[in-house]
Design a protein around this motif. Structure first.
Motif, PDB file in Angstrom:
ATOM      1  N   ILE A 142       9.894   2.413  -5.219  1.00 17.10           N
ATOM      2  CA  ILE A 142      10.439   1.688  -4.179  1.00 17.10           C
ATOM      3  C   ILE A 142       9.892   2.361  -2.779  1.00 17.10           C
ATOM      4  O   ILE A 142       9.749   3.467  -2.693  1.00 17.10           O
ATOM      5  N   ILE A 143       9.323   1.336  -1.996  1.00 20.73           N
ATOM      6  CA  ILE A 143       8.505   1.872  -0.643  1.00 20.73           C
ATOM      7  C   ILE A 143       9.800   1.981   0.533  1.00 20.73           C
ATOM      8  O   ILE A 143      10.270   1.081   0.752  1.00 20.73           O
ATOM      9  N   LEU A 144       9.861   3.122   0.858  1.00 19.21           N
ATOM     10  CA  LEU A 144      10.956   3.350   1.956  1.00 19.21           C
ATOM     11  C   LEU A 144      10.513   3.131   3.322  1.00 19.21           C
ATOM     12  O   LEU A 144      11.227   2.804   4.179  1.00 19.21           O
ATOM     13  N   GLY A 145       9.247   3.574   3.683  1.00 22.23           N
ATOM     14  CA  GLY A 145       8.716   3.676   4.842  1.00 22.23           C
ATOM     15  C   GLY A 145       7.373   2.983   5.002  1.00 22.23           C
ATOM     16  O   GLY A 145       6.851   1.966   4.775  1.00 22.23           O
ATOM     17  N   GLU A 146       6.482   4.063   5.174  1.00 27.58           N
ATOM     18  CA  GLU A 146       5.105   4.126   5.053  1.00 27.58           C
ATOM     19  C   GLU A 146       4.586   4.197   3.580  1.00 27.58           C
ATOM     20  O   GLU A 146       5.040   5.160   2.804  1.00 27.58           O
ATOM     21  N   GLY A 147       3.741   3.215   3.099  1.00 25.37           N
ATOM     22  CA  GLY A 147       3.117   3.201   1.889  1.00 25.37           C
ATOM     23  C   GLY A 147       1.580   3.427   2.074  1.00 25.37           C
ATOM     24  O   GLY A 147       1.002   2.253   2.132  1.00 25.37           O
ATOM     25  N   GLY A 148       0.859   4.295   2.131  1.00 28.61           N
ATOM     26  CA  GLY A 148      -0.385   4.506   2.659  1.00 28.61           C
ATOM     27  C   GLY A 148      -1.392   4.724   1.642  1.00 28.61           C
ATOM     28  O   GLY A 148      -1.299   5.791   0.999  1.00 28.61           O
ATOM     29  N   SER A 149      -2.523   3.801   1.249  1.00 27.45           N
ATOM     30  CA  SER A 149      -3.346   4.176   0.506  1.00 27.45           C
ATOM     31  C   SER A 149      -3.121   4.803  -0.550  1.00 27.45           C
ATOM     32  O   SER A 149      -2.393   4.465  -1.148  1.00 27.45           O
ATOM     33  N   TYR A 166      11.841  -3.180   6.323  1.00 26.10           N
ATOM     34  CA  TYR A 166      10.922  -2.838   7.337  1.00 26.10           C
ATOM     35  C   TYR A 166      10.135  -1.758   7.161  1.00 26.10           C
ATOM     36  O   TYR A 166       9.847  -0.613   7.511  1.00 26.10           O
ATOM     37  N   SER A 167       9.418  -1.864   5.845  1.00 22.78           N
ATOM     38  CA  SER A 167       8.538  -0.847   5.473  1.00 22.78           C
ATOM     39  C   SER A 167       6.884  -1.646   5.211  1.00 22.78           C
ATOM     40  O   SER A 167       6.801  -2.646   5.550  1.00 22.78           O
ATOM     41  N   ILE A 168       5.731  -0.708   5.166  1.00 17.48           N
ATOM     42  CA  ILE A 168       4.423  -1.385   4.768  1.00 17.48           C
ATOM     43  C   ILE A 168       3.813  -0.491   3.908  1.00 17.48           C
ATOM     44  O   ILE A 168       4.309   0.298   3.265  1.00 17.48           O
ATOM     45  N   TYR A 169       2.922  -1.337   3.186  1.00 15.56           N
ATOM     46  CA  TYR A 169       1.999  -0.882   2.238  1.00 15.56           C
ATOM     47  C   TYR A 169       0.671  -1.366   2.429  1.00 15.56           C
ATOM     48  O   TYR A 169       0.406  -2.554   2.457  1.00 15.56           O
ATOM     49  N   SER A 170      -0.175  -0.462   2.426  1.00 17.45           N
ATOM     50  CA  SER A 170      -1.642  -0.895   2.814  1.00 17.45           C
ATOM     51  C   SER A 170      -2.696   0.309   2.219  1.00 17.45           C
ATOM     52  O   SER A 170      -2.358   1.337   2.214  1.00 17.45           O
ATOM     53  N   ILE A 171      -3.908  -0.184   2.446  1.00 18.61           N
ATOM     54  CA  ILE A 171      -5.020   0.762   2.103  1.00 18.61           C
ATOM     55  C   ILE A 171      -5.135   1.595   3.222  1.00 18.61           C
ATOM     56  O   ILE A 171      -5.660   2.764   2.921  1.00 18.61           O
ATOM     57  N   MET A 195      -3.837  -7.604   8.575  1.00 16.54           N
ATOM     58  CA  MET A 195      -3.830  -6.769   7.216  1.00 16.54           C
ATOM     59  C   MET A 195      -2.800  -7.221   6.124  1.00 16.54           C
ATOM     60  O   MET A 195      -2.801  -6.676   5.063  1.00 16.54           O
ATOM     61  N   LYS A 196      -1.891  -7.942   6.513  1.00 15.52           N
ATOM     62  CA  LYS A 196      -0.845  -8.685   5.567  1.00 15.52           C
ATOM     63  C   LYS A 196      -0.056  -7.176   4.712  1.00 15.52           C
ATOM     64  O   LYS A 196      -0.161  -7.167   3.631  1.00 15.52           O
ATOM     65  N   LEU A 197       0.262  -6.348   5.752  1.00 10.41           N
ATOM     66  CA  LEU A 197       0.962  -5.047   5.170  1.00 10.41           C
ATOM     67  C   LEU A 197       2.435  -5.211   5.279  1.00 10.41           C
ATOM     68  O   LEU A 197       3.146  -4.167   4.539  1.00 10.41           O
ATOM     69  N   THR A 198       3.153  -6.121   5.667  1.00  3.38           N
ATOM     70  CA  THR A 198       4.631  -6.107   5.687  1.00  3.38           C
ATOM     71  C   THR A 198       5.390  -6.433   4.310  1.00  3.38           C
ATOM     72  O   THR A 198       4.555  -7.074   3.570  1.00  3.38           O
ATOM     73  N   SER A 199       6.473  -6.215   4.033  1.00  2.00           N
ATOM     74  CA  SER A 199       6.914  -6.579   2.889  1.00  2.00           C
ATOM     75  C   SER A 199       7.255  -8.009   2.814  1.00  2.00           C
ATOM     76  O   SER A 199       7.015  -8.580   1.675  1.00  2.00           O
TER      77      SER A 199
END
Length: 260
Positions: A142-149, A166-171, A195-199
């Motif tokens: 579960i991604i709580l806030g930033e999900g980086g790389s 309101y979290s993000i997941y991206s390279i 980047m299409k990084l939103t939930s």
């Protein structure tokens, strides 16, 4: 819905649902376990055992600080290699005792300092991915806030990946993206939209299975209610995953990532 950069800023706030909230309010009788048995303990990651509705689970997640001092101690939630090796040690322990694994992610990425590279940052992340792909217990991330790389991915090779609204997941970060593409980090807002990084984006693309609502009728849901609903959803999902034969569980996990 907010624009992408507004969601990025919200994901980075220090008062978001944290691993400390999870281990004190969502998980019953949490016992933190320390160290990777190779180098030292990494405080950027909290991991241990406890129960959810009486069910034994292993929980692991990034912890950022609530103050400058704590952020320094926890390295702003960016793990060194020993953080990932601690995580893997706990996940292998969970497999041994047949406990499901729940990972909570909130990091801008793995620490990229010289000492982290010297101690094998890339290898530690790769080993997590390799081992998680074949752990024969259910894994939910579960991604709580930033999900980086890769720093986030090292805890996200799971049967299902969920994101807070309101979290993000991206390279990489929008600032990094803008710096590479346009040599101008000030165009980060434009980059975030691309980047299409939103939930919402990632759920629509099939990268994540569930978006956990954080607002009702434009009003923020308080943490207690949020965790109460999250607990119910987690138990329902674990019940569902536990019905699968282990061969099917691993096959579905493999297929989930191969389709990307």
């Amino acid at each position: 819905m907010s624009n992408a950069m507004e969601i990025v800023n919200q994901a980075r706030k220090l008062d978001r649902l944290s691993m400390k909230d999870i281990t004190t309010q969502l998980v019953e009788g949490f016992i933190e376990l320390h160290g990777d048995r190779l180098y030292k303990d990494d405080e950027a990651i909290i991991g241990g055992i406890g129960k959810i509705n009486g069910r034994p689970v292993t929980v692991i997640g990034n912890q950022k600080g609530a103050s400058i001092e704590e952020n320094m101690r926890r390295n702003f939630g960016s793990p060194h290699p020993e953080g990932y090796r601690k995580s893997l040690r706990l996940m292998k322990q969970a497999e041994k005792f047949n406990r499901p694994i729940i990972n909570f992610i909130n990091t801008s990425g793995a620490y990229c300092g010289l000492e982290a590279e010297e101690r094998g940052q890339g290898e530690a992340i790769a080993k997590n991915l390799f081992e998680m792909s074949r752990l024969n217990v259910p894994i939910l991330s579960i991604i709580l806030g930033e999900g980086g790389s890769g720093g986030a991915l090292a805890l996200a090779l799971a049967d299902e990946v969920w994101m807070m609204e309101y979290s993000i997941y991206s390279i990489l970060s929008p600032e990094g993206f803008a710096s590479i593409l346009w040599k101008d980090s000030k165009r980060s807002s434009e980059a975030a939209d691309l980047m299409k990084l939103t939930s919402y984006d990632l759920n629509e693309l099939g990268i994540v299975e569930k978006v956990i609502a954080e607002k009702i009728e434009n009003r923020w849901i308080n943490k207690e209610d949020l965790m109460k609903q999250m607990k119910k959803d987690i138990i329902d999902k674990l019940d569902s995953l536990n019905t699968l034969p282990r061969e099917t569980l691993l096959e579905k996990r493999y297929d989930r990532f191969r389709k990307f």
